[in-house]
Design an enzyme around this catalytic site. Sequence first.
Site, PDB file in Angstrom:
ATOM      1  N   LYS A   1       0.722  -1.228  -0.081  1.00  0.00           N
ATOM      2  CA  LYS A   1      -0.074  -0.066   0.082  1.00  0.00           C
ATOM      3  C   LYS A   1       0.889   1.278   0.000  1.00  0.00           C
ATOM      4  CE  LYS A   1      -3.753  -2.514   2.140  1.00  0.00           C
ATOM      5  NZ  LYS A   1      -4.497  -3.072   3.272  1.00  0.00           N
TER       6      LYS A   1
ATOM      7  N   GLN B   1      -4.587  -2.245   9.367  1.00  0.00           N
ATOM      8  CA  GLN B   1      -4.282  -3.587   8.916  1.00  0.00           C
ATOM      9  C   GLN B   1      -5.003  -4.911   9.774  1.00  0.00           C
ATOM     10  OE1 GLN B   1      -3.010  -4.151   5.540  1.00  0.00           O
ATOM     11  NE2 GLN B   1      -4.159  -6.275   6.023  1.00  0.00           N
TER      12      GLN B   1
ATOM     13  N   ASP C   1     -11.218   2.421   3.841  1.00  0.00           N
ATOM     14  CA  ASP C   1     -11.685   1.099   3.821  1.00  0.00           C
ATOM     15  C   ASP C   1     -13.089   0.649   3.562  1.00  0.00           C
ATOM     16  OD1 ASP C   1      -9.328  -0.821   3.583  1.00  0.00           O
ATOM     17  OD2 ASP C   1      -9.176  -0.869   5.846  1.00  0.00           O
TER      18      ASP C   1
END
Length: 290
Positions: free
Chosen positions: A53, A97, A120
């Site tokens: 990322k 994460q 997200d």
Amino acid sequence: MMQLLNGNEVSKIIKANIKEQVLKIKADGGKTPHLAAILVGSDGASITYVAAKEKDCEEVGFNSTILRFDASISEENLIAEVEKINQNKDIDGLIVQLPLPKQINEKRITEAISYKKDVDGFHPMNVGMMFKGLETFLPATPYGVIQLLAHYNIETSGKNCVIIGRSDIVGKPMSALMLQKNCTVTVCHSKTVNLSDFTKNADIIIAAIGIPLFLKANMVKEGAVVVDVGITRVEDSNSKNGYKLMGDVDFKSVAPKCSFITPVPGGVGPMTRVALLLNTLDAVKRYPNH
Ligand code: NAD
């Protein structure tokens, strides 16, 4: 003729477009998009994902920050860290994460992230907005699949779409998005009886299960569009990493029956990565003052 849905190629095109937009924003004196990622502990796959990322951000001209915490961090302290980022005017998007260590409740962390920075798309506010069809951050994998289908002008209206899997990050949001694309949507899962009765009738099949080679040729009708979300690491002594990635679809036998199909790797994976960049760019535009 079967055609590959080439996520590598399409994600490159979208990335080039994002990069151009960022250059323009910077030239106009606007704010450089900034993505922050929280990484707790030292899980190998999580480290790889976060590094990817960071690399993606660099490629398109975003700023990125990785905040690393020890696996022993308490839930309370992690929430305090999330709140600090919520207040930080320079950071536009925040991802945590997953998975998190056992002492931390993922739901509480997800809900602690400001929905305005939740790139997200996991916050209940954004999930609700997505289900209502309002413009918001869409979960990266389903968003990537939608972009991939759109790139190849795949007709969705009136089509039978079968989604296999009902997770919060893939199956469920995928069903909402395909419904918005005017598909007749069926969601199959581990308790579905006679699953192939559904898949055999599907114009579009989206497999998000995590069982290698699950979808076989006799479960698919001629001319179907097949999207394989599944990624399972399987030991492979011939590969230099010692493993290979396998999808949920028995590609060799299924592909010849399809009009379109994604490869694994190189299909949904790169589209998921680029979708996070799209959300981060949107964060700057959607909530300029957070
Ligand atoms: P999950 O484990 O949360 O969900 C799996 C789903 O599959 C469940 O809803 C379950 O009901 C269903 N399922 C399990 N066994 C089944 C069976 N025998 N028949 C029918 N359905 C069954 O997984 P997830 O997070 O949704 O991920 C699914 C897969 O997609 C995994 O392989 C994951 O690694 C992969 N994934 C890939 C990307 C990407 O970028 N390509 C992103 C996210 C997830």
